[in-house]
Design an enzyme around this catalytic site. Structure first.
Site, short mmCIF file in Angstrom:
data_model
loop_
_atom_site.label_atom_id
_atom_site.label_comp_id
_atom_site.label_asym_id
_atom_site.label_seq_id
_atom_site.Cartn_x
_atom_site.Cartn_y
_atom_site.Cartn_z
N LYS A 135 -9.20 -4.74 12.49
CA LYS A 135 -8.00 -4.20 13.13
C LYS A 135 -7.73 -4.87 14.49
CE LYS A 135 -6.54 -1.55 9.86
NZ LYS A 135 -5.22 -1.74 9.21
N THR A 194 -5.23 11.08 5.38
CA THR A 194 -4.74 10.43 4.14
C THR A 194 -5.95 10.27 3.22
OG1 THR A 194 -5.26 8.25 5.03
CG2 THR A 194 -3.04 9.08 5.48
N VAL A 231 -3.54 -7.43 -2.69
CA VAL A 231 -3.18 -8.35 -1.58
C VAL A 231 -4.28 -9.37 -1.29
CG1 VAL A 231 -1.59 -6.73 -0.44
CG2 VAL A 231 -3.98 -6.78 0.26
N TYR A 243 -14.70 -2.93 10.38
CA TYR A 243 -13.34 -2.35 10.32
C TYR A 243 -12.64 -2.57 11.66
CZ TYR A 243 -9.46 0.90 9.88
OH TYR A 243 -8.19 1.45 9.87
N GLY A 270 0.83 -1.22 0.00
CA GLY A 270 0.00 0.00 0.00
C GLY A 270 0.85 1.25 0.00
N PHE A 280 -7.71 7.74 3.41
CA PHE A 280 -8.49 6.76 4.16
C PHE A 280 -10.00 7.08 4.17
CE2 PHE A 280 -10.38 5.46 8.22
CZ PHE A 280 -10.10 4.11 8.25
P1 NDP Z 1 -4.79 5.35 2.08
O1 NDP Z 1 -6.14 5.08 1.49
O2 NDP Z 1 -4.18 6.67 1.81
O3 NDP Z 1 -3.77 4.20 1.63
C1 NDP Z 1 -4.15 2.86 1.59
C2 NDP Z 1 -3.14 2.05 0.80
O4 NDP Z 1 -3.53 0.67 0.82
C3 NDP Z 1 -3.07 2.49 -0.66
O5 NDP Z 1 -1.74 2.56 -1.04
C4 NDP Z 1 -3.79 1.37 -1.39
O6 NDP Z 1 -3.18 1.19 -2.66
C5 NDP Z 1 -3.49 0.16 -0.50
N1 NDP Z 1 -4.48 -0.91 -0.67
C6 NDP Z 1 -5.79 -0.88 -0.32
N2 NDP Z 1 -6.38 -2.02 -0.70
C7 NDP Z 1 -5.42 -2.79 -1.30
C8 NDP Z 1 -5.43 -4.07 -1.90
N3 NDP Z 1 -6.53 -4.82 -1.96
N4 NDP Z 1 -4.27 -4.55 -2.41
C9 NDP Z 1 -3.15 -3.80 -2.35
N5 NDP Z 1 -3.08 -2.58 -1.80
C10 NDP Z 1 -4.21 -2.08 -1.29
O7 NDP Z 1 -4.97 5.12 3.64
P2 NDP Z 1 -3.92 5.11 4.86
O8 NDP Z 1 -2.56 5.43 4.40
O9 NDP Z 1 -4.52 5.92 5.93
O10 NDP Z 1 -4.02 3.58 5.28
C11 NDP Z 1 -2.89 2.74 5.44
C12 NDP Z 1 -3.15 1.77 6.59
O11 NDP Z 1 -3.25 2.52 7.80
C13 NDP Z 1 -4.46 0.98 6.47
O12 NDP Z 1 -4.21 -0.34 6.90
C14 NDP Z 1 -5.39 1.69 7.43
O13 NDP Z 1 -6.39 0.85 7.93
C15 NDP Z 1 -4.41 2.11 8.50
N6 NDP Z 1 -4.82 3.19 9.38
C16 NDP Z 1 -5.22 4.40 8.87
C17 NDP Z 1 -5.60 5.42 9.72
C18 NDP Z 1 -6.12 6.73 9.22
O14 NDP Z 1 -6.80 7.43 9.98
N7 NDP Z 1 -5.81 7.14 7.99
C19 NDP Z 1 -5.52 5.25 11.19
C20 NDP Z 1 -5.10 3.94 11.60
C21 NDP Z 1 -4.74 2.98 10.74
P3 NDP Z 1 -3.95 0.89 -4.04
O15 NDP Z 1 -5.29 1.54 -3.97
O16 NDP Z 1 -3.05 1.45 -5.09
O17 NDP Z 1 -4.00 -0.59 -4.08
C1 8X3 Z 2 -8.43 4.65 11.21
C2 8X3 Z 2 -8.74 5.44 12.44
O1 8X3 Z 2 -10.63 6.18 13.98
O2 8X3 Z 2 -11.04 6.26 11.59
O3 8X3 Z 2 -8.01 3.37 11.52
O4 8X3 Z 2 -10.98 4.14 12.72
S1 8X3 Z 2 -10.44 5.49 12.67
#
Ligand code: NDP
Ligand code: 8X3
Length: 249
Positions: free
Chosen positions: A154, A185, A58, A150, A8, A187
């Site tokens: 996690k 992000t 993935v 979700y 990712g 997200f």
């Molecule tokens: P983004 O959406 O900015 O990034 C997510 C990344 O995951 C992208 O690069 C996407 O790439 C990749 N991805 C998603 N699905 C797939 C798939 N099926 N196969 C391969 N790659 C995949 O979000 P974040 O950077 O915020 O998220 C990264 C991680 O951090 C996640 O696991 C998220 O749950 C976690 N997280 C995020 C938080 C937040 O508030 N933002 C807080 C806590 C945890 P592509 O689409 O090119 O495949």
């Molecule tokens: C992402 C943080 O609070 O949106 O994992 O679930 S929250």
């Protein structure tokens, strides 16, 4: 110099990790589904370090195996795996949730992480300084309204980090569970299926974490002495106490 694989890496935390680790002249293997973004990032970073990109989903166990099984022809070990690829899809209460959203979250956040880890463990075991980072969440510590599947996915990551730490003990593999709170992000844009208004509202009225904040903590954790492992880290912005309390202006 370390060899890393980041899932990712096309956005958010994964991309920020690529940028932070590129600084040390490390070798980066960056993955994601969006090939244009992977190519762009490779172009951006390749004057700082060696970059290889792999485009796969993935969730697809055959693709994961195919893409990762011949890595040993090009690298002889993997020092750091950052299991970051993941998402939230929707925020409906459990009685109204979409089955496709549930499948996507469980298949990506839990099964995808497992497929990638399993495929890479032979190369990780060959490292002198092996380290796995699993990107969990505060949602894996506490549940909130509409978080249901979700949060469950996690919590599963949190449990897998604990299990990996136990099972991989004989190989000296560090396993760090990284649990961020709200990070600005893509997200929320993904969670709300492209609805920018809803997504932006999540980060309104306070200063959230940025992806580079999380990446720099991961970088710090990866640079501890060989005998020191950071097992579990909850990181929030100063305005967020936990999943329920955020001080918004
Ligand atoms: P983004 O959406 O900015 O990034 C997510 C990344 O995951 C992208 O690069 C996407 O790439 C990749 N991805 C998603 N699905 C797939 C798939 N099926 N196969 C391969 N790659 C995949 O979000 P974040 O950077 O915020 O998220 C990264 C991680 O951090 C996640 O696991 C998220 O749950 C976690 N997280 C995020 C938080 C937040 O508030 N933002 C807080 C806590 C945890 P592509 O689409 O090119 O495949
Ligand atoms: C992402 C943080 O609070 O949106 O994992 O679930 S929250």
């Amino acid at each position: 110099m370390k060899t890393l694989l980041i899932t990712g890496a096309t956005s958010g935390i994964g991309k920020a990790c690529a940028e932070v680790f590129a600084n040390g002249g490390n070798k980066l293997i960056l993955t994601g589904r969006r090939s244009d973004r992977l190519e762009e990032l490779k172009h951006q970073l390749s004057d700082q370090c060696q970059v290889e990109t792999l485009c796969f989903d993935v969730r697809n166990r055959n693709e994961v195996k195919e893409q990762l099984s011949d890595l040993d022809a090009r690298i002889n070990h993997l020092d750091i795996l950052i299991n970051n690829a993941g998402l939230a899809a929707g925020k409906a209460n459990i009685d109204e949730g979409e089955l496709d959203d549930w499948d996507q979250m469980i298949d990506t956040n839990v099964k995808g992480l497992l497929y990638v880890t399993k495929a890479l463990l032979p190369l990780i075991k060959k490292s002198q300084q092996p380290h796995i980072f699993n990107i969990a969440s505060t949602a894996g510590k506490e549940n909130y309204l509409g978080g249901n599947v979700y949060c469950a996915s996690k919590h599963a990551v949190d449990a897998l980090s604990k299990s990996m730490r136990i099972d991989l003990l004989p190989f000296g593999i560090k396993v760090s569970n990284i649990a961020p709170g709200m990070v600005d992000t893509e997200f929320s844009l993904v969670r709300f299926k492209g609805d920018k208004e809803k997504a932006n509202a999540v980060y309104d009225g306070f200063t959230p974490l940025y992806a580079k904040d999380v990446a720099s903590v991961i970088h710090f954790a990866s640079n501890q002495p060989k005998h020191v492992n950071i097992n579990d880290l909850v990181i929030t912005c100063t305005a967020q106490a936990n999943s329920f309390y955020t001080h918004k202006l």
